[in-house]
Write a protein that holds these residues in place. Structure first.
Motif, mmCIF file in Angstrom:
data_model
loop_
_atom_site.group_PDB
_atom_site.id
_atom_site.type_symbol
_atom_site.label_atom_id
_atom_site.label_comp_id
_atom_site.label_asym_id
_atom_site.label_seq_id
_atom_site.Cartn_x
_atom_site.Cartn_y
_atom_site.Cartn_z
ATOM 1 N N ALA A 156 -34.507 21.616 -3.535
ATOM 2 C CA ALA A 156 -33.558 20.667 -4.118
ATOM 3 C C ALA A 156 -33.014 19.818 -2.983
ATOM 4 O O ALA A 156 -33.207 20.134 -1.805
ATOM 5 N N TRP A 157 -32.318 18.702 -3.324
ATOM 6 C CA TRP A 157 -31.848 17.863 -2.218
ATOM 7 C C TRP A 157 -30.704 18.530 -1.480
ATOM 8 O O TRP A 157 -29.904 19.248 -2.041
ATOM 9 N N HIS A 169 -32.393 28.159 15.062
ATOM 10 C CA HIS A 169 -32.404 28.339 13.613
ATOM 11 C C HIS A 169 -31.620 27.194 12.958
ATOM 12 O O HIS A 169 -30.502 26.878 13.369
ATOM 13 N N ALA A 170 -32.218 26.596 11.939
ATOM 14 C CA ALA A 170 -31.532 25.594 11.127
ATOM 15 C C ALA A 170 -31.127 26.244 9.816
ATOM 16 O O ALA A 170 -31.923 26.954 9.186
ATOM 17 N N PHE A 171 -29.879 26.014 9.402
ATOM 18 C CA PHE A 171 -29.364 26.518 8.132
ATOM 19 C C PHE A 171 -29.266 25.333 7.177
ATOM 20 O O PHE A 171 -28.510 24.391 7.422
ATOM 21 N N VAL A 172 -30.036 25.388 6.116
ATOM 22 C CA VAL A 172 -30.168 24.254 5.202
ATOM 23 C C VAL A 172 -29.645 24.672 3.828
ATOM 24 O O VAL A 172 -30.212 25.573 3.197
ATOM 25 N N GLY A 173 -28.575 24.032 3.368
ATOM 26 C CA GLY A 173 -28.011 24.349 2.058
ATOM 27 C C GLY A 173 -28.307 23.246 1.069
ATOM 28 O O GLY A 173 -28.194 22.058 1.402
ATOM 29 N N ASP A 174 -28.703 23.606 -0.161
ATOM 30 C CA ASP A 174 -29.122 22.578 -1.112
ATOM 31 C C ASP A 174 -28.351 22.630 -2.429
ATOM 32 O O ASP A 174 -27.488 23.482 -2.628
ATOM 33 N N HIS A 175 -28.693 21.717 -3.316
ATOM 34 C CA HIS A 175 -27.970 21.551 -4.573
ATOM 35 C C HIS A 175 -28.258 22.640 -5.597
ATOM 36 O O HIS A 175 -27.612 22.685 -6.642
ATOM 37 N N SER A 176 -29.216 23.520 -5.324
ATOM 38 C CA SER A 176 -29.434 24.657 -6.211
ATOM 39 C C SER A 176 -28.494 25.809 -5.859
ATOM 40 O O SER A 176 -28.459 26.817 -6.558
ATOM 41 N N GLY A 177 -27.753 25.660 -4.749
ATOM 42 C CA GLY A 177 -26.870 26.729 -4.283
ATOM 43 C C GLY A 177 -27.526 27.647 -3.277
ATOM 44 O O GLY A 177 -26.913 28.605 -2.811
ATOM 45 N N GLN A 178 -28.762 27.340 -2.903
ATOM 46 C CA GLN A 178 -29.518 28.197 -1.985
ATOM 47 C C GLN A 178 -29.338 27.768 -0.533
ATOM 48 O O GLN A 178 -29.209 26.583 -0.241
ATOM 49 N N VAL A 179 -29.356 28.748 0.377
ATOM 50 C CA VAL A 179 -29.367 28.487 1.817
ATOM 51 C C VAL A 179 -30.719 28.938 2.367
ATOM 52 O O VAL A 179 -31.153 30.065 2.114
ATOM 53 N N THR A 203 -21.959 22.598 -1.191
ATOM 54 C CA THR A 203 -21.312 21.344 -0.794
ATOM 55 C C THR A 203 -20.897 21.305 0.673
ATOM 56 O O THR A 203 -20.620 20.234 1.193
ATOM 57 N N ALA A 204 -20.851 22.460 1.348
ATOM 58 C CA ALA A 204 -20.413 22.476 2.756
ATOM 59 C C ALA A 204 -20.988 23.700 3.454
ATOM 60 O O ALA A 204 -21.108 24.774 2.854
ATOM 61 N N LEU A 205 -21.336 23.528 4.738
ATOM 62 C CA LEU A 205 -21.799 24.630 5.577
ATOM 63 C C LEU A 205 -21.063 24.589 6.909
ATOM 64 O O LEU A 205 -20.762 23.507 7.423
ATOM 65 N N CYS A 206 -20.798 25.769 7.459
ATOM 66 C CA CYS A 206 -20.162 25.858 8.784
ATOM 67 C C CYS A 206 -20.722 27.083 9.494
ATOM 68 O O CYS A 206 -20.711 28.189 8.937
#
Length: 400
Positions: A156-157, A169-179, A203-206
């Motif tokens: 998802a986007w 490591h890259a942490f990628v969060g998307d509109h499906s709620g998945q990381v 909606t946000a990652l830290c």
């Protein structure tokens, strides 16, 4: 004789320092310039502006630059004064700001995406420019050569992106709620794992590289702390907002999490306490306290000649219970429940006043927050609102 009046102690709260109100459209992103009384803002009106504080105490634009299309995201590196701006068209435009922040020189344009750029992240240590777009692609470019190094297709986007320099490591969060966690190399990326705990869009990652924990915020109003370093799959839920979470920042020196939401609240979470995971909700065809059947349990309803009841769950033990056996409400701050939630009667009796002691403080920004940025060197917080106003806050009274 007149009684002596003792002054009431003032509650500690963020102090509003300044407002910047000269926008015609929504401010999509903004950052505080460290070591300068300055702000860089991007707006849906296609402008990039650099605001410097004048002797009058007011912020005035030292740079006012109009782009060919709307600006959607940005990353600013203070050491190199490199500003990377994501565009609605999918390209990323890079600028170098002068030392006095009065001039902005175009450096390079990356044709990174086929749709709106959602997140841009410049990593100085790697000389990489990471980006995500509504085309569902995560890409990384070499910022020295401008060449694309790799790309990864997401389900998802993407709406959240963080990077750990030590492990790549890259942490990628998307509109499906998945990381999604990816391991990045110079010319390739490999999937490490995926995890999901939110019921809404992410909606946000830290990311905190010291404690090695990842915080995620969602449109489901919740925050989850993922203990990546512990390698045990521990996930702690934090419930303290009434609308979608719009920004997260972790102050590692005080072990406090700052979260902002569309509900206008700024919440300061004390993460220097031993928190507990919320239990899994148990399945049952009847109340696990009084054994009354739930409304779908036709056999037991027929055998006992009783009307089926609605199922609820105790937030403390996770048991499936009826309304009569869970009539009480309580906060459970160490489980992340800063608001009162449903608990079964036996759990209610076990919760002490000490257990109910809050672990977060709540502050009203008086505008619906769409973006936030925290600058730890000054202790200042920037919030951008749906009212097209930027507010600058001194957070040292509450983050200390």
């Amino acid at each position: 004789m007149a009684a002596e009046i003792q002054p009431q102690p003032q509650a500690r709260k963020p102090c509003l320092l300044s407002k910047i109100e000269a926008f015609q459209e929504l401010v999509s992103a903004a950052v505080i310039i460290p070591k300068e009384d300055g702000v860089i803002s991007l707006s849906e009106d296609r402008t990039i502006r650099v605001w410097l504080k004048r002797d009058s105490g007011q912020y005035w634009p030292s740079i006012f630059h109009t782009m060919p299309s709307s600006c959607s995201s940005m990353s600013f590196n203070p050491e190199t004064r490199r500003l990377s701006v994501g565009m609605d068209t999918g390209s990323i435009c890079e600028f170098i700001l002068s030392e006095d922040y009065n001039k902005m020189t175009p450096a390079r344009t990356y044709q990174a995406h086929q749709g709106r750029v959602t997140v841009v992240l410049f990593v100085l240590e790697m000389e990489w420019l990471l980006s995500t777009g509504q085309d569902k692609n995560f890409t990384w470019h070499c910022s020295e050569s401008g060449q694309q190094l790799g790309t990864y297709r997401t389900t998802a986007w993407v709406s959240g992106l963080q990077f750990d320099v030590e492990t790549r490591h890259a942490f990628v969060g998307d509109h499906s709620g998945q990381v999604t966690i990816l391991k990045l190399e110079q010319d390739s990326g490999s999937l490490v794992t995926t995890f999901k705990g939110h019921t809404g869009n992410l909606t946000a990652l830290c990311w905190d590289p010291v404690q090695r924990v990842l915080f995620s915020g969602s449109s489901d109003h919740s925050i989850i702390m993922w203990d990546i370093g512990g390698r045990k799959g521990t996930a702690i839920e934090l419930q303290g907002h009434n609308d979608k979470v719009q920004g997260l920042c972790y102050a590692s020196h005080t072990r406090q999490l700052i979260s902002c939401s569309s509900d206008g609240s700024i919440v300061i979470w004390n993460m220097d306490v031993t928190r507990q995971e919320t239990p899994e909700w148990l399945d049952s065809d009847s109340c696990q306290k009084c054994e009354q059947p739930f409304f779908w349990n036709f056999k037991q309803m027929w055998d006992s000649k009783k009307i089926g009841l609605r199922q609820h769950h105790c937030r403390k033990c996770g048991q499936a219970v009826c309304g009569k056996c869970s009539s009480k409400r309580s906060t459970i701050p160490l489980m992340g429940f800063e608001f009162e939630v449903r608990v079964c009667d036996s759990c209610y009796e076990s919760i002490t006043d000490e257990d109910r002691a809050p672990t977060a403080t709540f502050h009203d920004s008086k505008h619906s927050i769409v973006y936030m940025h925290y600058e730890p060197t000054t202790g200042n917080l920037l919030t951008s609102g749906a009212d097209k106003v930027i507010k600058l806050w001194d957070m040292t009274p509450v983050v200390s």
